[in-house]
Design a protein around this motif. Structure first.
Motif, PDB file in Angstrom:
ATOM      1  N   MET A   1       0.847  -1.180   0.000  1.00 57.81           N
ATOM      2  CA  MET A   1       0.000   0.000   0.000  1.00 57.81           C
ATOM      3  C   MET A   1       0.889   1.238   0.000  1.00 57.81           C
ATOM      4  N   SER A   2       0.557   2.207  -0.812  1.00 55.48           N
ATOM      5  CA  SER A   2       1.358   3.428  -0.876  1.00 55.48           C
ATOM      6  C   SER A   2       0.962   4.396   0.229  1.00 55.48           C
ATOM      7  N   ARG A   3       1.893   5.250   0.564  1.00 52.26           N
ATOM      8  CA  ARG A   3       1.650   6.256   1.600  1.00 52.26           C
ATOM      9  C   ARG A   3       1.458   7.612   0.945  1.00 52.26           C
ATOM     10  N   LEU A   4       0.635   8.423   1.562  1.00 53.48           N
ATOM     11  CA  LEU A   4       0.405   9.776   1.046  1.00 53.48           C
ATOM     12  C   LEU A   4       1.595  10.668   1.386  1.00 53.48           C
ATOM     13  N   PRO A   5       2.033  11.482   0.443  1.00 51.24           N
ATOM     14  CA  PRO A   5       3.112  12.432   0.731  1.00 51.24           C
ATOM     15  C   PRO A   5       2.677  13.445   1.786  1.00 51.24           C
ATOM     16  N   THR A   6       3.615  13.801   2.645  1.00 48.06           N
ATOM     17  CA  THR A   6       3.332  14.750   3.723  1.00 48.06           C
ATOM     18  C   THR A   6       2.828  16.085   3.190  1.00 48.06           C
ATOM     19  N   ASP A   7       3.404  16.568   2.075  1.00 45.80           N
ATOM     20  CA  ASP A   7       2.964  17.865   1.548  1.00 45.80           C
ATOM     21  C   ASP A   7       1.523  17.808   1.050  1.00 45.80           C
ATOM     22  N   ARG A   8       1.086  16.648   0.590  1.00 45.29           N
ATOM     23  CA  ARG A   8      -0.303  16.511   0.140  1.00 45.29           C
ATOM     24  C   ARG A   8      -1.253  16.565   1.341  1.00 45.29           C
ATOM     25  N   ILE A   9      -0.883  15.894   2.413  1.00 44.90           N
ATOM     26  CA  ILE A   9      -1.693  15.928   3.637  1.00 44.90           C
ATOM     27  C   ILE A   9      -1.731  17.347   4.198  1.00 44.90           C
ATOM     28  N   ALA A  10      -0.582  18.016   4.194  1.00 47.41           N
ATOM     29  CA  ALA A  10      -0.525  19.399   4.685  1.00 47.41           C
ATOM     30  C   ALA A  10      -1.424  20.303   3.850  1.00 47.41           C
ATOM     31  N   GLY A  11      -1.483  20.054   2.545  1.00 51.95           N
ATOM     32  CA  GLY A  11      -2.362  20.838   1.678  1.00 51.95           C
ATOM     33  C   GLY A  11      -3.819  20.653   2.041  1.00 51.95           C
ATOM     34  N   TRP A  12      -4.197  19.427   2.365  1.00 54.35           N
ATOM     35  CA  TRP A  12      -5.576  19.167   2.789  1.00 54.35           C
ATOM     36  C   TRP A  12      -5.871  19.889   4.090  1.00 54.35           C
ATOM     37  N   SER A  13      -4.935  19.841   5.029  1.00 50.77           N
ATOM     38  CA  SER A  13      -5.122  20.502   6.315  1.00 50.77           C
ATOM     39  C   SER A  13      -5.258  22.006   6.138  1.00 50.77           C
ATOM     40  N   SER A  14      -4.440  22.560   5.267  1.00 53.51           N
ATOM     41  CA  SER A  14      -4.505  23.993   5.004  1.00 53.51           C
ATOM     42  C   SER A  14      -5.851  24.365   4.383  1.00 53.51           C
ATOM     43  N   ARG A  15      -6.308  23.550   3.465  1.00 54.14           N
ATOM     44  CA  ARG A  15      -7.603  23.802   2.822  1.00 54.14           C
ATOM     45  C   ARG A  15      -8.738  23.686   3.847  1.00 54.14           C
ATOM     46  N   TRP A  16      -8.640  22.697   4.737  1.00 52.72           N
ATOM     47  CA  TRP A  16      -9.653  22.535   5.777  1.00 52.72           C
ATOM     48  C   TRP A  16      -9.707  23.786   6.648  1.00 52.72           C
ATOM     49  N   LEU A  17      -8.531  24.298   7.050  1.00 52.75           N
ATOM     50  CA  LEU A  17      -8.516  25.483   7.911  1.00 52.75           C
ATOM     51  C   LEU A  17      -9.113  26.688   7.185  1.00 52.75           C
ATOM     52  N   THR A  18      -8.787  26.847   5.916  1.00 52.24           N
ATOM     53  CA  THR A  18      -9.368  27.942   5.130  1.00 52.24           C
ATOM     54  C   THR A  18     -10.886  27.837   5.126  1.00 52.24           C
ATOM     55  N   ASP A  19     -11.407  26.651   4.841  1.00 52.54           N
ATOM     56  CA  ASP A  19     -12.859  26.447   4.802  1.00 52.54           C
ATOM     57  C   ASP A  19     -13.501  26.676   6.168  1.00 52.54           C
ATOM     58  N   GLU A  20     -12.855  26.178   7.208  1.00 51.50           N
ATOM     59  CA  GLU A  20     -13.390  26.319   8.569  1.00 51.50           C
ATOM     60  C   GLU A  20     -13.444  27.788   8.990  1.00 51.50           C
ATOM     61  N   LEU A  21     -12.354  28.509   8.770  1.00 50.86           N
ATOM     62  CA  LEU A  21     -12.321  29.927   9.138  1.00 50.86           C
ATOM     63  C   LEU A  21     -13.331  30.738   8.336  1.00 50.86           C
ATOM     64  N   THR A  22     -13.461  30.429   7.063  1.00 51.93           N
ATOM     65  CA  THR A  22     -14.428  31.119   6.209  1.00 51.93           C
ATOM     66  C   THR A  22     -15.847  30.885   6.700  1.00 51.93           C
ATOM     67  N   SER A  23     -16.150  29.645   7.037  1.00 55.35           N
ATOM     68  CA  SER A  23     -17.485  29.299   7.534  1.00 55.35           C
ATOM     69  C   SER A  23     -17.788  30.029   8.844  1.00 55.35           C
ATOM     70  N   LEU A  24     -16.839  30.015   9.754  1.00 50.48           N
ATOM     71  CA  LEU A  24     -17.037  30.690  11.039  1.00 50.48           C
ATOM     72  C   LEU A  24     -17.159  32.203  10.843  1.00 50.48           C
ATOM     73  N   ALA A  25     -16.355  32.759   9.955  1.00 51.72           N
ATOM     74  CA  ALA A  25     -16.411  34.197   9.689  1.00 51.72           C
ATOM     75  C   ALA A  25     -17.764  34.588   9.121  1.00 51.72           C
ATOM     76  N   ARG A  26     -18.266  33.803   8.182  1.00 52.72           N
ATOM     77  CA  ARG A  26     -19.565  34.115   7.565  1.00 52.72           C
ATOM     78  C   ARG A  26     -20.711  34.032   8.560  1.00 52.72           C
ATOM     79  N   SER A  27     -20.564  33.178   9.575  1.00 52.44           N
ATOM     80  CA  SER A  27     -21.626  33.043  10.566  1.00 52.44           C
ATOM     81  C   SER A  27     -21.501  34.075  11.685  1.00 52.44           C
ATOM     82  N   GLY A  28     -20.454  34.904  11.615  1.00 49.63           N
ATOM     83  CA  GLY A  28     -20.270  35.930  12.638  1.00 49.63           C
ATOM     84  C   GLY A  28     -19.574  35.439  13.883  1.00 49.63           C
ATOM     85  N   SER A  29     -19.024  34.251  13.841  1.00 50.28           N
ATOM     86  CA  SER A  29     -18.357  33.659  15.009  1.00 50.28           C
ATOM     87  C   SER A  29     -16.865  33.961  14.987  1.00 50.28           C
TER      88      SER A  29
END
Length: 94
Positions: A1-29
Motif C-alpha cells: 500500500m502506498s503512503r500519502l506524501p506529507t505535503d499533500r496531507i498538509a495541503g488538505w489541512s490547510s484547505r480545511w482550515l481555510t474552509d473552517e475559518l471562512t465558515s465561522l467568519a460568515r456566521s459571525g463567530s
C-alpha cells in the motif's frame, strides 16, 4: 500500500482550515474562528497546519466585520511577526 506524501496531507489541512475559518467568519463567530486558528497553529514547528496569508486575512476580516478591531490588529501584527506577507485583501480588511 502506498503512503500519502506529507505535503499533500498538509495541503488538505490547510484547505480545511481555510474552509473552517471562512465558515465561522460568515456566521459571525469571530471568536470561534480565532480559537480554531490558535489551536491548530500552536506548537511552532509542530503545528497541525502551516498558516498562510489566506488564513490570517480571513481571521482579520472576521474580527473587523464583528467590530472587534483589537483582535484584528493583534492578528495582523502576529502575521507580520511570523513573516507572512500581507496582500491587498489583508490591507483592505485592516
Amino acid at each position: 500500500m502506498s503512503r500519502l506524501p506529507t505535503d499533500r496531507i498538509a495541503g488538505w489541512s490547510s484547505r480545511w482550515l481555510t474552509d473552517e475559518l471562512t465558515s465561522l467568519a460568515r456566521s459571525g463567530s469571530w471568536d470561534a474562528a480565532l480559537e480554531t486558528f490558535v489551536n491548530v497553529s500552536a506548537g511552532g514547528g509542530n503545528a497541525m497546519v502551516s498558516t498562510n496569508v489566506y488564513h490570517y486575512t480571513t481571521l482579520i476580516s472576521a474580527c473587523a466585520r464583528g467590530g472587534h478591531w483589537e483582535p484584528a490588529l493583534a492578528t495582523f501584527h502576529h502575521m507580520r511577526e511570523r513573516g507572512v506577507a500581507p496582500n491587498v485583501k489583508t490591507y483592505t480588511s485592516v
